[in-house]
Design an enzyme around this catalytic site. Structure first.
Site, PDB file in Angstrom:
ATOM      1  N   THR A 248       0.811  -1.220   0.000  1.00 55.05           N
ATOM      2  CA  THR A 248       0.000   0.000   0.000  1.00 55.05           C
ATOM      3  C   THR A 248       0.843   1.268   0.000  1.00 55.05           C
ATOM      4  O   THR A 248       1.850   1.367   0.688  1.00 55.05           O
ATOM      5  CB  THR A 248      -0.935  -0.010   1.230  1.00 55.05           C
ATOM      6  OG1 THR A 248      -1.697  -1.211   1.187  1.00 55.05           O
ATOM      7  CG2 THR A 248      -1.869   1.184   1.225  1.00 55.05           C
TER       8      THR A 248
ATOM      9  N   SER B 178      -6.779   0.509  -2.766  1.00 54.58           N
ATOM     10  CA  SER B 178      -7.615  -0.456  -3.491  1.00 54.58           C
ATOM     11  C   SER B 178      -7.067  -0.702  -4.895  1.00 54.58           C
ATOM     12  O   SER B 178      -7.081  -1.824  -5.401  1.00 54.58           O
ATOM     13  CB  SER B 178      -9.049   0.074  -3.598  1.00 54.58           C
ATOM     14  OG  SER B 178      -9.653   0.096  -2.330  1.00 54.58           O
TER      15      SER B 178
ATOM     16  N   TRP C 271       0.712   2.454   6.100  1.00 58.54           N
ATOM     17  CA  TRP C 271      -0.132   1.471   6.809  1.00 58.54           C
ATOM     18  C   TRP C 271       0.434   0.057   6.717  1.00 58.54           C
ATOM     19  O   TRP C 271      -0.297  -0.904   6.457  1.00 58.54           O
ATOM     20  CB  TRP C 271      -1.576   1.476   6.273  1.00 58.54           C
ATOM     21  CG  TRP C 271      -2.287   2.744   6.560  1.00 58.54           C
ATOM     22  CD1 TRP C 271      -2.423   3.329   7.778  1.00 58.54           C
ATOM     23  CD2 TRP C 271      -2.935   3.615   5.626  1.00 58.54           C
ATOM     24  NE1 TRP C 271      -3.117   4.519   7.664  1.00 58.54           N
ATOM     25  CE2 TRP C 271      -3.445   4.714   6.348  1.00 58.54           C
ATOM     26  CE3 TRP C 271      -3.148   3.566   4.248  1.00 58.54           C
ATOM     27  CZ2 TRP C 271      -4.141   5.749   5.750  1.00 58.54           C
ATOM     28  CZ3 TRP C 271      -3.840   4.606   3.658  1.00 58.54           C
ATOM     29  CH2 TRP C 271      -4.330   5.668   4.396  1.00 58.54           C
TER      30      TRP C 271
ATOM     31  N   ARG D  37     -26.230  -9.932  34.406  1.00 58.93           N
ATOM     32  CA  ARG D  37     -26.916  -8.641  34.549  1.00 58.93           C
ATOM     33  C   ARG D  37     -28.431  -8.851  34.699  1.00 58.93           C
ATOM     34  O   ARG D  37     -29.045  -9.544  33.884  1.00 58.93           O
ATOM     35  CB  ARG D  37     -26.614  -7.786  33.313  1.00 58.93           C
ATOM     36  CG  ARG D  37     -27.425  -6.535  33.189  1.00 58.93           C
ATOM     37  CD  ARG D  37     -26.924  -5.463  34.105  1.00 58.93           C
ATOM     38  NE  ARG D  37     -27.561  -4.192  33.799  1.00 58.93           N
ATOM     39  CZ  ARG D  37     -27.550  -3.153  34.622  1.00 58.93           C
ATOM     40  NH1 ARG D  37     -26.921  -3.239  35.782  1.00 58.93           N
ATOM     41  NH2 ARG D  37     -28.144  -2.022  34.285  1.00 58.93           N
TER      42      ARG D  37
ATOM     43  N   GLY E 253     -25.158  -2.096  27.176  1.00 59.98           N
ATOM     44  CA  GLY E 253     -25.667  -0.767  27.507  1.00 59.98           C
ATOM     45  C   GLY E 253     -24.523   0.193  27.768  1.00 59.98           C
ATOM     46  O   GLY E 253     -23.480   0.133  27.103  1.00 59.98           O
ATOM     47  N   GLY E 254     -24.698   1.057  28.756  1.00 63.32           N
ATOM     48  CA  GLY E 254     -23.689   2.075  29.063  1.00 63.32           C
ATOM     49  C   GLY E 254     -22.317   1.471  29.340  1.00 63.32           C
ATOM     50  O   GLY E 254     -21.280   2.050  28.977  1.00 63.32           O
TER      51      GLY E 254
ATOM     52  N   GLU F  87      -6.578  -5.082   4.152  1.00 65.86           N
ATOM     53  CA  GLU F  87      -6.338  -6.191   3.211  1.00 65.86           C
ATOM     54  C   GLU F  87      -7.466  -6.329   2.192  1.00 65.86           C
ATOM     55  O   GLU F  87      -7.912  -7.423   1.874  1.00 65.86           O
ATOM     56  CB  GLU F  87      -6.105  -7.504   3.966  1.00 65.86           C
ATOM     57  CG  GLU F  87      -4.740  -7.511   4.635  1.00 65.86           C
ATOM     58  CD  GLU F  87      -4.320  -8.853   5.171  1.00 65.86           C
ATOM     59  OE1 GLU F  87      -4.522  -9.852   4.466  1.00 65.86           O
ATOM     60  OE2 GLU F  87      -3.771  -8.885   6.276  1.00 65.86           O
TER      61      GLU F  87
ATOM     62  N   THR G 165     -10.885  -3.724   1.014  1.00 73.87           N
ATOM     63  CA  THR G 165     -12.158  -3.317   1.612  1.00 73.87           C
ATOM     64  C   THR G 165     -13.264  -4.315   1.265  1.00 73.87           C
ATOM     65  O   THR G 165     -13.118  -5.144   0.352  1.00 73.87           O
ATOM     66  CB  THR G 165     -12.587  -1.938   1.053  1.00 73.87           C
ATOM     67  OG1 THR G 165     -12.729  -2.082  -0.371  1.00 73.87           O
ATOM     68  CG2 THR G 165     -11.552  -0.858   1.348  1.00 73.87           C
TER      69      THR G 165
ATOM     70  N   GLU H  51     -15.816  -3.595  -0.287  1.00 74.54           N
ATOM     71  CA  GLU H  51     -16.187  -3.300  -1.683  1.00 74.54           C
ATOM     72  C   GLU H  51     -15.267  -4.070  -2.643  1.00 74.54           C
ATOM     73  O   GLU H  51     -15.736  -4.615  -3.655  1.00 74.54           O
ATOM     74  CB  GLU H  51     -16.088  -1.785  -1.946  1.00 74.54           C
ATOM     75  CG  GLU H  51     -17.157  -0.946  -1.254  1.00 74.54           C
ATOM     76  CD  GLU H  51     -16.934  -0.757   0.253  1.00 74.54           C
ATOM     77  OE1 GLU H  51     -15.850  -1.120   0.760  1.00 74.54           O
ATOM     78  OE2 GLU H  51     -17.856  -0.262   0.916  1.00 74.54           O
TER      79      GLU H  51
HETATM   80  N1  COS Z   1      -3.903 -14.023  -8.250  1.00 75.29           N
HETATM   81  C1  COS Z   1      -3.053 -14.046  -9.321  1.00 75.29           C
HETATM   82  N2  COS Z   1      -3.053 -13.097 -10.283  1.00 75.29           N
HETATM   83  C2  COS Z   1      -3.933 -12.100 -10.159  1.00 75.29           C
HETATM   84  C3  COS Z   1      -4.846 -12.014  -9.092  1.00 75.29           C
HETATM   85  C4  COS Z   1      -4.795 -13.016  -8.114  1.00 75.29           C
HETATM   86  N3  COS Z   1      -5.613 -13.024  -7.056  1.00 75.29           N
HETATM   87  N4  COS Z   1      -5.594 -10.904  -9.246  1.00 75.29           N
HETATM   88  C5  COS Z   1      -5.185 -10.323 -10.375  1.00 75.29           C
HETATM   89  N5  COS Z   1      -4.182 -11.040 -10.924  1.00 75.29           N
HETATM   90  C6  COS Z   1      -3.460 -10.775 -12.171  1.00 75.29           C
HETATM   91  C7  COS Z   1      -4.410 -10.809 -13.358  1.00 75.29           C
HETATM   92  O1  COS Z   1      -4.517 -12.106 -13.882  1.00 75.29           O
HETATM   93  C8  COS Z   1      -3.727  -9.863 -14.330  1.00 75.29           C
HETATM   94  O2  COS Z   1      -2.687 -10.536 -14.977  1.00 75.29           O
HETATM   95  P1  COS Z   1      -2.258 -10.088 -16.496  1.00 75.29           P
HETATM   96  O3  COS Z   1      -1.756  -8.676 -16.392  1.00 75.29           O
HETATM   97  O4  COS Z   1      -1.185 -11.074 -16.847  1.00 75.29           O
HETATM   98  O5  COS Z   1      -3.484 -10.176 -17.313  1.00 75.29           O
HETATM   99  C9  COS Z   1      -3.115  -8.815 -13.425  1.00 75.29           C
HETATM  100  O6  COS Z   1      -2.974  -9.429 -12.136  1.00 75.29           O
HETATM  101  C10 COS Z   1      -3.959  -7.574 -13.282  1.00 75.29           C
HETATM  102  O7  COS Z   1      -5.247  -7.991 -12.897  1.00 75.29           O
HETATM  103  P2  COS Z   1      -6.504  -7.029 -12.970  1.00 75.29           P
HETATM  104  O8  COS Z   1      -6.457  -6.267 -14.249  1.00 75.29           O
HETATM  105  O9  COS Z   1      -7.706  -7.820 -12.624  1.00 75.29           O
HETATM  106  O10 COS Z   1      -6.173  -6.022 -11.785  1.00 75.29           O
HETATM  107  P3  COS Z   1      -6.944  -4.760 -11.293  1.00 75.29           P
HETATM  108  O11 COS Z   1      -6.065  -3.582 -11.377  1.00 75.29           O
HETATM  109  O12 COS Z   1      -8.291  -4.673 -11.936  1.00 75.29           O
HETATM  110  O13 COS Z   1      -7.107  -5.057  -9.713  1.00 75.29           O
HETATM  111  C11 COS Z   1      -8.018  -5.920  -7.727  1.00 75.29           C
HETATM  112  C12 COS Z   1      -7.647  -6.161  -9.177  1.00 75.29           C
HETATM  113  C13 COS Z   1      -8.983  -4.774  -7.521  1.00 75.29           C
HETATM  114  C14 COS Z   1      -8.670  -7.216  -7.300  1.00 75.29           C
HETATM  115  C15 COS Z   1      -6.726  -5.669  -6.912  1.00 75.29           C
HETATM  116  O14 COS Z   1      -6.162  -4.419  -7.229  1.00 75.29           O
HETATM  117  C16 COS Z   1      -6.961  -5.714  -5.423  1.00 75.29           C
HETATM  118  O15 COS Z   1      -7.044  -6.793  -4.844  1.00 75.29           O
HETATM  119  N6  COS Z   1      -7.024  -4.539  -4.762  1.00 75.29           N
HETATM  120  C17 COS Z   1      -7.095  -4.498  -3.309  1.00 75.29           C
HETATM  121  C18 COS Z   1      -5.715  -4.417  -2.783  1.00 75.29           C
HETATM  122  C19 COS Z   1      -5.709  -4.542  -1.301  1.00 75.29           C
HETATM  123  O16 COS Z   1      -6.219  -5.475  -0.732  1.00 75.29           O
HETATM  124  N7  COS Z   1      -5.063  -3.563  -0.658  1.00 75.29           N
HETATM  125  C20 COS Z   1      -4.915  -3.559   0.751  1.00 75.29           C
HETATM  126  C21 COS Z   1      -3.625  -4.157   1.114  1.00 75.29           C
HETATM  127  S1  COS Z   1      -3.497  -4.175   2.849  1.00 75.29           S
HETATM  128  S2  COS Z   1      -2.133  -5.482   3.109  1.00 75.29           S
END
Ligand code: COS
Length: 386
Positions: free
Chosen positions: A128, A134, A160, A275, A346-347, A370, A372, A374
């Site tokens: 991140t 996201s 974070w 309680r 409660g309180g 890890e 959201t 959404e």
């Molecule tokens: N496992 C393996 N490969 C994956 C994968 C997974 N779970 N998810 C995506 N990929 C691969 C895809 O196959 C794609 O490969 P190619 O480029 O070879 O086609 C590539 O990664 C990009 O995938 P995609 O276009 O689907 O990615 P997006 O940008 O649309 O993002 C999400 C996908 C939204 C699912 C991702 O960005 C995500 O999980 N975001 C949340 C991140 C998160 O949890 N952050 C908080 C971290 S706190 S530790």
């Protein structure tokens, strides 16, 4: 491979051991550590002695070699008492040691894993960034290859990052842009950066409403040089490594949700049995009894979903969709149980003296960290072909 709801002896022992430890060692100090926003090196080392670091890592690299469900049950039992300690274990195992174990070369695994399986060393997951949460492909941190010195030079920032700014932190796995792909998207790669590398600054973040006794850091990379051998996986595989790691991490957050829900239910059941209002324990009033029934039902459903996802993973079946569902559902059940529990108190439920208050705050992280809720719905809907 057969599907069974009976817990093996090994699993029962893990549950009983961690529960006893959490109740006797963590519960008495959790409120104070939360209040003081203090990471406990002592508890971390004790969790190391219990074998909670490197739980799934092969004994050849110093780990305990347990199955995934045993690890998940350990996280669940910690979270039943305290989200902060559970998060230290979960972030270290699935996000820290996990990528090194799954994607490291033999040399990297031998070099880093043994010290990460003891409780005396933590490893962090640097995905991140201030402008890439996201949208995890939007990383701005760069790594440029210096051919003359056979080194990568990393510049950028992460935010974070659990376990990253701590006296026990040994290093971090960092996602950085290494090139631009033909379609215009960034080529992303992963790097191993050891604590103490010149140009790396780790700053502890303060003021969290939840997980206050866990360590969260901001990281700054200012011409940080790492040897070419510190690339984790192949060039361009960074995003895949990070996403696969998050698939596993979602099971850990699910376990934290399930544990928190169970903890809230147990606290509420006890309180409602003691309680008295209108001449009887409040658990005998239907308004409260129905809340408890609903909390218990949702907790059971969360367990079924999470354990099924773990079973699929353990048996090398596709588990990613279920992991996203488990993360989503367990975190929502956790929040539900913490809120309904607090309502029942409660309180008193608004007072720090009562652990339900801490559970209520800790639950908020689960629907954000890890990925959201959404993002989980987005991932699930993609599996459905939407
Ligand atoms: N496992 C393996 N490969 C994956 C994968 C997974 N779970 N998810 C995506 N990929 C691969 C895809 O196959 C794609 O490969 P190619 O480029 O070879 O086609 C590539 O990664 C990009 O995938 P995609 O276009 O689907 O990615 P997006 O940008 O649309 O993002 C999400 C996908 C939204 C699912 C991702 O960005 C995500 O999980 N975001 C949340 C991140 C998160 O949890 N952050 C908080 C971290 S706190 S530790």
């Amino acid at each position: 491979m057969s599907y069974s709801f009976a817990e093996s002896e090994e699993l029962q022992l893990m549950r009983a051991t961690v529960r006893k430890f959490a109740e006797s060692e963590i519960a008495p100090v959790a409120g104070r550590l939360d209040e003081e926003e203090k990471f406990s090196v002592e508890l971390t080392e004790k969790m190391g002695e219990l074998g909670l670091f490197g739980t799934i890592v092969d004994p050849a690299y110093g780990g305990q070699g347990m199955d995934y469900l045993s690890y998940i049950v350990a996280v669940e039992e910690l979270a039943r008492i305290d989200g902060s300690q559970a998060s230290t274990i979960a972030a270290h195992n699935s996000l820290g040691a996990g990528p090194l174990y799954y994607y490291g070369t033999e040399e990297q695994k031998k070099k880093y894993l043994p010290s990460l399986c003891t409780g005396k060393g933590l490893w962090a997951f640097g995905l991140t960034e201030p402008e890439a949460g996201s949208d995890a492909q939007a990383s701005k941190t760069t790594a440029v290859f210096d051919k003359a010195r056979n080194e990568w030079v990393i510049n950028g920032a992460k935010i974070w990052i659990t376990n990253s700014a701590n006296p026990l932190t040994k290093g971090i796995t960092v996602q950085a842009v290494t090139d631009r792909k033909a379609d215009g998207r960034s080529e992303l790669s992963c790097f191993i950066v050891e604590t103490g590398t010149k140009g790396l600054t780790a700053k502890q973040m303060h003021g969290k409403m939840m997980w206050r006794a866990s360590n969260t850091g901001e990281l700054y990379f200012d011409d940080v040089r790492v040897p070419a051998a510190n690339m984790l996986g192949k060039k361009g595989e960074g995003f895949k490594i990070m996403m696969e790691t998050l698939d596993n991490g979602r099971l850990s957050i699910g376990a934290m949700g399930l544990g928190l829900a169970r903890g809230a239910l147990d606290l509420t059941l006890k309180y409602a049995g003691e309680r008295q209002t209108f001449g009887k324990p409040i658990s005998k009033h239907q308004a409260v009894a129905f809340k408890l029934a609903e909390m218990a039902t949702r907790t059971e459903a969360a367990e079924g979903l999470l354990y099924k996802a773990c079973w699929q993973k353990q048996n090398h079946l596709s588990f990613q969709k279920l992991a996203a569902m488990a993360k989503l559902y367990c975190s929502e059940v956790a929040e539900y149980c913490a809120r309904e529990g607090q309502q029942t108190f409660g309180g008193y439920g608004l007072m720090k003296e009562y652990p339900i208050e801490r559970h209520y705050r800790d639950a908020a992280l689960l629907r954000i960290g890890e990925g959201t809720s959404e993002i989980q719905r987005l991932v699930i809907s993609r599996y459905l072909g939407c």
